[in-house]
Scaffold this motif. Structure first.
Motif, mmCIF file in Angstrom:
data_model
loop_
_atom_site.group_PDB
_atom_site.id
_atom_site.type_symbol
_atom_site.label_atom_id
_atom_site.label_comp_id
_atom_site.label_asym_id
_atom_site.label_seq_id
_atom_site.Cartn_x
_atom_site.Cartn_y
_atom_site.Cartn_z
ATOM 1 N N SER A 199 0.839 -1.191 0.000
ATOM 2 C CA SER A 199 0.000 0.000 0.000
ATOM 3 C C SER A 199 0.877 1.246 0.000
ATOM 4 O O SER A 199 2.091 1.181 0.195
ATOM 5 C CB SER A 199 -0.908 -0.010 1.233
ATOM 6 N N TRP A 200 0.242 2.392 -0.218
ATOM 7 C CA TRP A 200 0.959 3.667 -0.276
ATOM 8 C C TRP A 200 1.492 4.027 1.109
ATOM 9 O O TRP A 200 0.788 3.839 2.095
ATOM 10 C CB TRP A 200 0.007 4.745 -0.776
ATOM 11 N N PRO A 201 2.714 4.548 1.230
ATOM 12 C CA PRO A 201 3.649 4.886 0.148
ATOM 13 C C PRO A 201 4.674 3.787 -0.156
ATOM 14 O O PRO A 201 5.612 4.021 -0.904
ATOM 15 C CB PRO A 201 4.365 6.109 0.721
ATOM 16 N N ALA A 202 4.478 2.591 0.443
ATOM 17 C CA ALA A 202 5.463 1.529 0.245
ATOM 18 C C ALA A 202 5.529 1.057 -1.201
ATOM 19 O O ALA A 202 6.543 0.508 -1.629
ATOM 20 C CB ALA A 202 5.143 0.347 1.165
ATOM 21 N N ASN A 203 4.452 1.263 -1.956
ATOM 22 C CA ASN A 203 4.480 0.876 -3.370
ATOM 23 C C ASN A 203 5.212 1.890 -4.228
ATOM 24 O O ASN A 203 5.592 1.601 -5.360
ATOM 25 C CB ASN A 203 3.058 0.663 -3.905
ATOM 26 N N GLY A 204 5.444 3.102 -3.722
ATOM 27 C CA GLY A 204 6.121 4.144 -4.472
ATOM 28 C C GLY A 204 5.176 4.919 -5.368
ATOM 29 O O GLY A 204 4.203 4.364 -5.901
ATOM 30 N N GLU A 205 5.418 6.190 -5.510
ATOM 31 C CA GLU A 205 4.623 7.063 -6.368
ATOM 32 C C GLU A 205 5.557 8.001 -7.116
ATOM 33 O O GLU A 205 6.455 8.604 -6.518
ATOM 34 C CB GLU A 205 3.620 7.871 -5.549
#
Length: 532
Positions: free
Chosen positions: A307-313
């Motif tokens: 989930s965000w922010p571990a997935n990166g944006e």
């Protein structure tokens, strides 16, 4: 408090005249004529150039050392030697350039003091290699006025060893030299193209009147976790023509009641259907007048990795920030950004905002390009038109040493998103009646094309529709499959050549010799070579 020590005892020149030239070199360190002061534990001296090259062949440079344990704003400052107008006007100095030679990879910064703002600072990632690198700092967003002190921060990172940094030719400029490409064609869908080893792996040209199945249209009103005002509806997304007849993805923002919300708009993504790791991605976008309240974005999210922010944006384009209308530069002020971290409570981010040299809301299409490899993320605008354009965002992603390191989060597959948000935390407007951009009617964001390129090197990956290269010996077999589906044929520059219907007997028979891209109605694409 910053600790300052003067280490070069020099006479100070009082220079207050208005400079007429387009650039001024604050110091080239060839003589001991200026008075730089060390800041916050740094120490400096003028030395011989340790590594002359084609970027910097001068004989003398300034060596600045920031020891471990010193503040990350350590550097050198030039006080009171010049009195110069900084801003975005024709007679203002709008940029600073500094030549750096350094081995550490911490950000560098240029700061203005003793002026309308005593703490205007422009940070940028240092992406240099083994030689000298010229770094450009955009000063157009600084509060306009006269400044007297100029501060170079040599390494903003967390040091594991002393940072030894060489700097030279600290220069202020009114304009940057942006040479227009002699091959630029505003009607082409080529973009930056297959250059520097990049090969096209996927594209969406939006020329056949309907959205391919690679896109997921979102329908929700949760506000994007940013207190946005809109309800995202599939009714606000279409593929059609703009006023010039260009096929486009069109996202429309409207002031209307829907599902308990006071306005509607559109958002779509390629999650689970088209995703990639490393490469080049770009989109040609015609932005609406954001006025006060619209928030258009072209961005990427990590695909199916937590989930965000571990997935990166990765935000390649965001426009409409409150600071833009505070400055009166809604059509030129925008940013790139990245978000990462192990959790929302340990969220890290890098946002780099710029005021561009010209309007990006001028009714024309502008190209936004991201270069992404195992070392860095770098973003450009209109690089097809201005090949030597400066980047507006840079982030070093080599460090994977901890859960707070950027490199931990940007080496897996990401998907694409486009949206046109209304209000919320970014523009800081929470009342639909204060959204000036919708007071006289709806607003539209047009996307003419989006393309993904890769080099076929280690670290890259791609999951999505395949664009296969088909040689002449395979052409007959390929053509036999074409008459089962309708589709479109494009030349290598992305221009539509013709469309064809299902069951048509001769799809490619009348084409001239050359390389073409065929896109079927089911979203599948591939290349063919037609020979006479």
């Amino acid at each position: 408090m910053m600790r300052i020590k003067t280490i070069i005892a020099l006479s100070v020149l009082s220079i207050t005249a208005a400079y007429a030239q387009d650039s001024i070199v604050l110091d080239d360190f060839e003589s001991d004529a200026k008075g730089w002061e060390d800041v916050s534990g740094a120490f400096s001296e003028i030395v011989s150039n340790p590594s002359p090259d084609n970027v910097n062949s001068s004989s003398k440079v300034l060596k600045c050392t920031r020891p471990v344990g010193t503040d990350n704003w350590a550097g050198v400052i030039l006080r009171g030697v010049y009195s110069l107008n900084i801003g975005s006007g024709d007679n203002d100095y709008s940029y600073a350039t500094v030549k750096f030679l350094k081995q550490t990879q911490g950000d560098v910064a240029f700061k203005l003091e003793s002026g309308p703002a005593d703490n205007y600072e422009y940070n940028t990632a240092y992406l240099g290699g083994n030689g000298w690198t010229t770094v450009t700092f955009d000063l157009k967003s600084a509060p306009k006025g006269t400044y007297k002190d100029f501060f170079v921060m040599v390494d903003r990172g967390d040091l594991q060893r002393d940072a030894v940094v060489y700097i030279d030719e600290v220069t202020l400029l009114k304009k940057l030299d942006q040479q227009s490409s002699s091959t630029y064609d505003p009607n082409s869908q080529r973009g930056t193209g297959e250059v520097d080893g990049y090969k096209l792996v996927w594209q969406e040209l939006f020329d056949d009147g309907k959205l391919s199945n690679v896109w997921n249209i979102e329908e929700n009103g949760y506000g994007g976790y940013n207190n946005e005002l809109q309800y995202y509806s599939r009714n606000n997304i279409e593929v059609g023509k703009d006023s010039e007849g260009n096929g486009c993805l069109i996202i429309t923002a409207r002031k209307e009641q829907s599902n308990g919300k006071s306005c509607t708009s559109g958002r779509l993504n390629t999650q689970g259907k088209m995703k990639f790791c490393h490469g080049k991605v770009e989109a040609s976008i015609r932005l609406p007048k954001t006025g006060n309240g619209l928030w258009p974005a072209f961005w990427m999210m990590g695909d199916e990795v937590g989930s965000w922010p571990a997935n990166g944006e990765i935000d390649i384009l965001e426009m409409g920030n409150a600071e833009a209308f505070n400055r009166g530069s809604q059509d030129r002020y925008f940013n790139g950004a990245c978000h990462w971290g192990p959790s929302s409570s340990a969220h890290e981010m890098s946002t780099q905002s710029v005021t561009w040299d010209y309007s990006l809301q001028d009714g024309e299409f502008h190209l936004y390009t991201l270069y992404w490899d195992d070392q860095r993320l770098v973003m450009y605008v209109d690089q097809d038109r201005y090949p030597n354009a400066r980047p507006y965002f840079q982030l070093d992603i080599r460090d994977r040493s901890s859960q707070r390191s950027a490199g931990t989060y940007f080496h897996h597959e990401f998907h694409l998103l486009f949206n046109l948000a209304i209000g919320g935390d970014f523009p800081k407007i929470y009342d639909i009646n204060q959204i000036s951009a919708l007071q006289s009617g709806e607003a539209k964001m047009y996307v003419n094309y989006v393309k993904v390129y890769q080099k076929g090197i280690q670290g890259e990956s791609y999951t999505g529709p395949v664009m296969e290269f088909t040689g002449m010996e395979e052409l007959c077999a390929a053509q036999k499959g074409l008459n089962e589906l309708a589709g479109s044929i494009y030349n290598i520059n992305g221009l539509l050549v013709r469309t064809f219907n299902a069951g048509e007997s001769s799809v490619i028979g009348n084409l001239k010799e050359g390389l073409y891209i065929i896109r079927l109605e089911n979203g599948e694409s591939f290349k063919i070579i037609k020979k006479e």
